[in-house]
Design an enzyme around this catalytic site. Sequence first.
Site, mmCIF file in Angstrom:
data_model
loop_
_atom_site.group_PDB
_atom_site.id
_atom_site.type_symbol
_atom_site.label_atom_id
_atom_site.label_comp_id
_atom_site.label_asym_id
_atom_site.label_seq_id
_atom_site.Cartn_x
_atom_site.Cartn_y
_atom_site.Cartn_z
ATOM 1 N NE ARG A 340 29.027 44.638 92.642
ATOM 2 C CZ ARG A 340 29.202 45.776 91.981
ATOM 3 N NH1 ARG A 340 30.255 46.551 92.243
ATOM 4 N NH2 ARG A 340 28.335 46.147 91.052
ATOM 5 C CE LYS A 365 28.815 41.766 88.332
ATOM 6 N NZ LYS A 365 27.419 41.489 88.720
ATOM 7 C CG HIS A 429 24.909 41.648 97.088
ATOM 8 N ND1 HIS A 429 26.140 42.131 96.704
ATOM 9 C CD2 HIS A 429 24.035 42.035 96.121
ATOM 10 C CE1 HIS A 429 26.022 42.765 95.550
ATOM 11 N NE2 HIS A 429 24.745 42.736 95.182
ATOM 12 N NE ARG A 432 25.912 46.423 94.815
ATOM 13 C CZ ARG A 432 26.598 47.400 94.234
ATOM 14 N NH1 ARG A 432 27.388 48.171 94.953
ATOM 15 N NH2 ARG A 432 26.494 47.611 92.921
ATOM 16 C CG HIS A 455 24.118 49.446 89.088
ATOM 17 N ND1 HIS A 455 22.905 49.577 89.743
ATOM 18 C CD2 HIS A 455 24.745 48.390 89.687
ATOM 19 C CE1 HIS A 455 22.809 48.657 90.683
ATOM 20 N NE2 HIS A 455 23.907 47.927 90.665
ATOM 21 C CE1 TYR A 464 18.595 47.499 95.053
ATOM 22 C CE2 TYR A 464 19.623 48.704 93.247
ATOM 23 C CZ TYR A 464 19.654 47.702 94.194
ATOM 24 O OH TYR A 464 20.759 46.883 94.268
#
Length: 482
Positions: A340, A365, A429, A432, A455, A464
């Site tokens: 990110r 994050k 982004h 990514r 994640h 994805y």
Amino acid sequence: MATTLPILYLNQLVHQGRTFIKLWYAANPLLTNHLRQASWIQFSKTYKAFVMHHSPECLERTFAHCHGVATVTTVYLKKAPRLTPGKPTVLLAEVTGMDPLPKVPDLPVVKLQPFLLEDGSTKVALSFKYSEEIFTILKKSPVVHWHKEKRVFVVAATGEVLKKLQAQLTGKAWLWLSQELAVKDVALLRQLWEQTFCKPEDFISCPLAFLEKLFLLNYSQNTIRTYHSLLLRFLNWHKHVGLPKIQQFKEMEINEYHRQMVQAGTYSYSFVNQSINAIKFYYQRSLGRADVHLANVERPEKPERLPTVLSKQDVARIMAATYNQKHRCLLQLLYAGGLRIGEVINLKITDVQSARNLLFIRGGKGKKDRTTLLSQKLLESLRLYYREYKPKEWLFEGQFGGQYTVQSVRKVFNEAVLRAGVQTKVTPHTLRHSFATHLLEQGTDLRYIQTLLGHKNSKTTEIYTHVTSHALDKIVSPLDCL
């Protein structure tokens, strides 16, 4: 017995910015053959009609040519064409007053950034586009001092001093914090975050206890600022009833507020959902209102949107369109490690662990640390960059030192996309998303991709699988079998 002549309608036609006349009439072979004889009238395959130039000469010749053959009418010629919008028109419920926080007109900006003195102490430097009015205010201010050698205004690095400075500049300029200033004074942050809003007598400022609770629970400053703005909006939407009555609201009032936001049609799912989270934090965690139950507040349904993904060829074109070595490394990091923007600018030199071929990501994050891939091609680029720029602490530093900014990364990316001629609407982004999708297409296990991206939930990574083209080329459409 008199025969009725066919009617020939003349209509305005705009083609590629130029005005023409289109001829329309009910099917009539005799009239069609007659119009073909006119040299100034041509049949358009595009519009499937006879057309001619919009000029007095063509009009006069057409009237004369059709005399006794057809009745020519210009009733629609001067009528304004109907404009059709390019997008569907949404009909919304009438919602008034959905902007409870009008802003004051834009003011000049005075930026605050750390300033290291010769004795090792730190002050706050003030930088601004020269304005005689601002210069005079700062020169007369009892809390501001002029540094003769560096020719810059400086103030003490304390919250009380900066609050006094902001009060002196009210209505004349805005104070903005640089990324390198980690402010822990909640009252100062509130004052700076609310300086851009109009403040009538009934304006309700965000309660300090709410912000202090967020800091106490170690929420990130980005989240705290978001929650502050959303609660401020909620409080001032209901300011006519007063803060004591707002504090007694139940689920019904909270639901009604967010229902109106949805009906206004100008707020995204994410915005409404964050607003619910901020307001619930206020009632449950700050006010201790256990009777406001989480399950009883309605949440809008999240739209299932797939992320935008670039092809490998487009990624290569974007990288090739970046000529500055620092900028190239920035974009390579976003793609090669699936980072990110905030993770890239927070990298320190020691986070590049070349011996282990790993990048150490600090405080991603959710304040989670992780490691991700360190590409050999990226490592070579970083070594060239290091020898040229010699950063001191942060891997990427600004022109005058200090941490690189998010706005600078976005600017670098947008300029590279423009030079590369990529037409897809993308953001940093997107690199990514492309990293994760390309790994999946190469056969990488989804669990490893989840770890590399950081994640928490595997369902986040599974999105994805819906955008990858992996194995789709082996599937034959039934149309091809007919």
